[in-house]
Design a protein around this motif. Sequence first.
Motif, PDB file in Angstrom:
ATOM      1  N   GLY A  51       7.337   1.573  -1.475  1.00  0.00           N
ATOM      2  CA  GLY A  51       7.828   0.415  -2.215  1.00  0.00           C
ATOM      3  C   GLY A  51       9.033   0.737  -3.080  1.00  0.00           C
ATOM      4  N   VAL A  52       8.969   1.841  -3.780  1.00  0.00           N
ATOM      5  CA  VAL A  52      10.080   2.206  -4.665  1.00  0.00           C
ATOM      6  C   VAL A  52      11.274   2.711  -3.859  1.00  0.00           C
ATOM      7  N   HIS A  53      11.056   3.668  -2.974  1.00  0.00           N
ATOM      8  CA  HIS A  53      12.180   4.299  -2.278  1.00  0.00           C
ATOM      9  C   HIS A  53      12.780   3.412  -1.191  1.00  0.00           C
ATOM     10  N   LEU A  54      11.972   2.937  -0.275  1.00  0.00           N
ATOM     11  CA  LEU A  54      12.507   2.176   0.854  1.00  0.00           C
ATOM     12  C   LEU A  54      12.669   0.686   0.549  1.00  0.00           C
ATOM     13  N   ARG A  55      11.615   0.041   0.108  1.00  0.00           N
ATOM     14  CA  ARG A  55      11.720  -1.392  -0.174  1.00  0.00           C
ATOM     15  C   ARG A  55      12.733  -1.636  -1.286  1.00  0.00           C
ATOM     16  N   GLY A  56      12.713  -0.793  -2.321  1.00  0.00           N
ATOM     17  CA  GLY A  56      13.665  -0.954  -3.419  1.00  0.00           C
ATOM     18  C   GLY A  56      15.106  -0.854  -2.949  1.00  0.00           C
ATOM     19  N   ILE A  76      27.773   1.701  -1.292  1.00  0.00           N
ATOM     20  CA  ILE A  76      26.331   1.866  -1.484  1.00  0.00           C
ATOM     21  C   ILE A  76      26.020   3.337  -1.241  1.00  0.00           C
ATOM     22  N   VAL A  77      25.338   3.944  -2.202  1.00  0.00           N
ATOM     23  CA  VAL A  77      24.914   5.344  -2.070  1.00  0.00           C
ATOM     24  C   VAL A  77      23.398   5.383  -2.254  1.00  0.00           C
ATOM     25  N   ASN A  78      22.722   5.855  -1.233  1.00  0.00           N
ATOM     26  CA  ASN A  78      21.267   5.979  -1.271  1.00  0.00           C
ATOM     27  C   ASN A  78      20.890   7.426  -1.551  1.00  0.00           C
ATOM     28  N   LEU A  79      19.884   7.625  -2.395  1.00  0.00           N
ATOM     29  CA  LEU A  79      19.417   8.973  -2.697  1.00  0.00           C
ATOM     30  C   LEU A  79      18.289   9.333  -1.752  1.00  0.00           C
ATOM     31  N   SER A  80      18.578  10.266  -0.862  1.00  0.00           N
ATOM     32  CA  SER A  80      17.575  10.823   0.035  1.00  0.00           C
ATOM     33  C   SER A  80      17.112  12.139  -0.582  1.00  0.00           C
ATOM     34  N   SER A  81      16.783  13.111   0.237  1.00  0.00           N
ATOM     35  CA  SER A  81      16.297  14.398  -0.256  1.00  0.00           C
ATOM     36  C   SER A  81      16.204  15.367   0.901  1.00  0.00           C
ATOM     37  N   THR A  82      16.254  16.656   0.599  1.00  0.00           N
ATOM     38  CA  THR A  82      15.980  17.644   1.637  1.00  0.00           C
ATOM     39  C   THR A  82      14.541  17.507   2.131  1.00  0.00           C
ATOM     40  N   SER A  83      13.695  16.862   1.359  1.00  0.00           N
ATOM     41  CA  SER A  83      12.314  16.618   1.797  1.00  0.00           C
ATOM     42  C   SER A  83      12.259  15.736   3.036  1.00  0.00           C
ATOM     43  N   ALA A  84      13.347  15.019   3.338  1.00  0.00           N
ATOM     44  CA  ALA A  84      13.405  14.206   4.553  1.00  0.00           C
ATOM     45  C   ALA A  84      13.206  15.063   5.801  1.00  0.00           C
ATOM     46  N   LEU A  85      13.456  16.363   5.670  1.00  0.00           N
ATOM     47  CA  LEU A  85      13.296  17.290   6.785  1.00  0.00           C
ATOM     48  C   LEU A  85      11.856  17.771   6.924  1.00  0.00           C
ATOM     49  N   GLY A  86      10.987  17.324   6.016  1.00  0.00           N
ATOM     50  CA  GLY A  86       9.584  17.720   6.009  1.00  0.00           C
ATOM     51  C   GLY A  86       9.276  18.598   4.825  1.00  0.00           C
ATOM     52  N   ASN A  87       8.168  18.305   4.161  1.00  0.00           N
ATOM     53  CA  ASN A  87       7.773  19.098   3.001  1.00  0.00           C
ATOM     54  C   ASN A  87       6.271  18.945   2.782  1.00  0.00           C
ATOM     55  N   GLY A  89       2.708  18.391   1.596  1.00  0.00           N
ATOM     56  CA  GLY A  89       2.159  17.617   0.487  1.00  0.00           C
ATOM     57  C   GLY A  89       2.985  16.391   0.127  1.00  0.00           C
ATOM     58  N   GLN A  90       3.981  16.086   0.946  1.00  0.00           N
ATOM     59  CA  GLN A  90       4.854  14.943   0.645  1.00  0.00           C
ATOM     60  C   GLN A  90       5.070  14.051   1.866  1.00  0.00           C
ATOM     61  N   ALA A  91       4.028  13.760   2.606  1.00  0.00           N
ATOM     62  CA  ALA A  91       4.190  12.916   3.800  1.00  0.00           C
ATOM     63  C   ALA A  91       4.824  11.582   3.443  1.00  0.00           C
ATOM     64  N   ASN A  92       4.399  10.982   2.344  1.00  0.00           N
ATOM     65  CA  ASN A  92       4.952   9.690   1.929  1.00  0.00           C
ATOM     66  C   ASN A  92       6.408   9.817   1.497  1.00  0.00           C
ATOM     67  N   TYR A  93       6.691  10.773   0.651  1.00  0.00           N
ATOM     68  CA  TYR A  93       8.038  10.981   0.113  1.00  0.00           C
ATOM     69  C   TYR A  93       9.003  11.385   1.226  1.00  0.00           C
ATOM     70  N   ALA A  94       8.581  12.318   2.088  1.00  0.00           N
ATOM     71  CA  ALA A  94       9.430  12.762   3.190  1.00  0.00           C
ATOM     72  C   ALA A  94       9.732  11.608   4.133  1.00  0.00           C
ATOM     73  N   ALA A  95       8.731  10.800   4.440  1.00  0.00           N
ATOM     74  CA  ALA A  95       8.940   9.656   5.332  1.00  0.00           C
ATOM     75  C   ALA A  95       9.892   8.638   4.701  1.00  0.00           C
ATOM     76  N   ALA A  96       9.733   8.394   3.409  1.00  0.00           N
ATOM     77  CA  ALA A  96      10.620   7.448   2.723  1.00  0.00           C
ATOM     78  C   ALA A  96      12.057   7.961   2.700  1.00  0.00           C
ATOM     79  N   LYS A  97      12.237   9.242   2.412  1.00  0.00           N
ATOM     80  CA  LYS A  97      13.585   9.808   2.338  1.00  0.00           C
ATOM     81  C   LYS A  97      14.243   9.883   3.716  1.00  0.00           C
ATOM     82  N   ALA A  98      13.465  10.176   4.753  1.00  0.00           N
ATOM     83  CA  ALA A  98      14.000  10.142   6.115  1.00  0.00           C
ATOM     84  C   ALA A  98      14.343   8.711   6.503  1.00  0.00           C
ATOM     85  N   GLY A  99      13.505   7.774   6.104  1.00  0.00           N
ATOM     86  CA  GLY A  99      13.781   6.360   6.360  1.00  0.00           C
ATOM     87  C   GLY A  99      15.078   5.914   5.711  1.00  0.00           C
ATOM     88  N   LEU A 100      15.347   6.410   4.516  1.00  0.00           N
ATOM     89  CA  LEU A 100      16.602   6.071   3.833  1.00  0.00           C
ATOM     90  C   LEU A 100      17.814   6.564   4.609  1.00  0.00           C
TER      91      LEU A 100
END
Length: 192
Positions: A51-56, A76-87, A89-100
């Motif tokens: 909700g925060v990362h992708l929907r926001g 428009i600049v979106n903040l992703s993360s190196t976690s988008a590559l997989g991390n 304990g962060q399935a939700n965060y990694a998926a959101a950052k990859a989605g971004l």
Amino acid sequence: ADVSDRDQVEAAVSRVAAELGAPTVLVNNAGVLRDNLLFKMTSADWDTVMGVHLRGAFLFSQAAQKHMVDRKWGRIVNLSSTSALGNRGQANYAAAKAGLQGFTKTLAIELGPFGVTVNAVAPGFIVTDMTAATAARMKVDFDDFQKHAAAEIPVRRPGRPEDVAHTISFLASEGAGFVSGQVIYVAGGPRD
């Protein structure tokens, strides 16, 4: 504003437009963590992060792009993360950052003809309250946490918020008008 609430987002963008003029730069930087291993992660943990990362990012981009398209200029600049590559304990965060990252590339294609560039910045280990909270949750001294991270980073230091801010500043500038659909890793070394 709650970035996951359409009414609040539209009210915030309308207020900015009324008080400061049409928004032509948007940085989707709202973020939360609800880290856990998959078998322990709750649906609420998943939904909050999405909700925060992708929907926001979707809601704010949708609301702001109207102004940018009308002006034939925007960033428009979106903040992703190196976690988008997989991390772990962060399935939700990694998926959101990859989605971004996919969202960024798609918006670059859709909005480019209207003078709007869309890029993503994907920070690695940055010394912030969020990384300090991660160290605390792991029951690790924050200074030790930073030293361990630095040993794994090619430039041998953790990132600082200004490292990310300088990259965003460039992407928001007139000079970045031919840079769009890119994911720039601000991680002190190469990433896949």
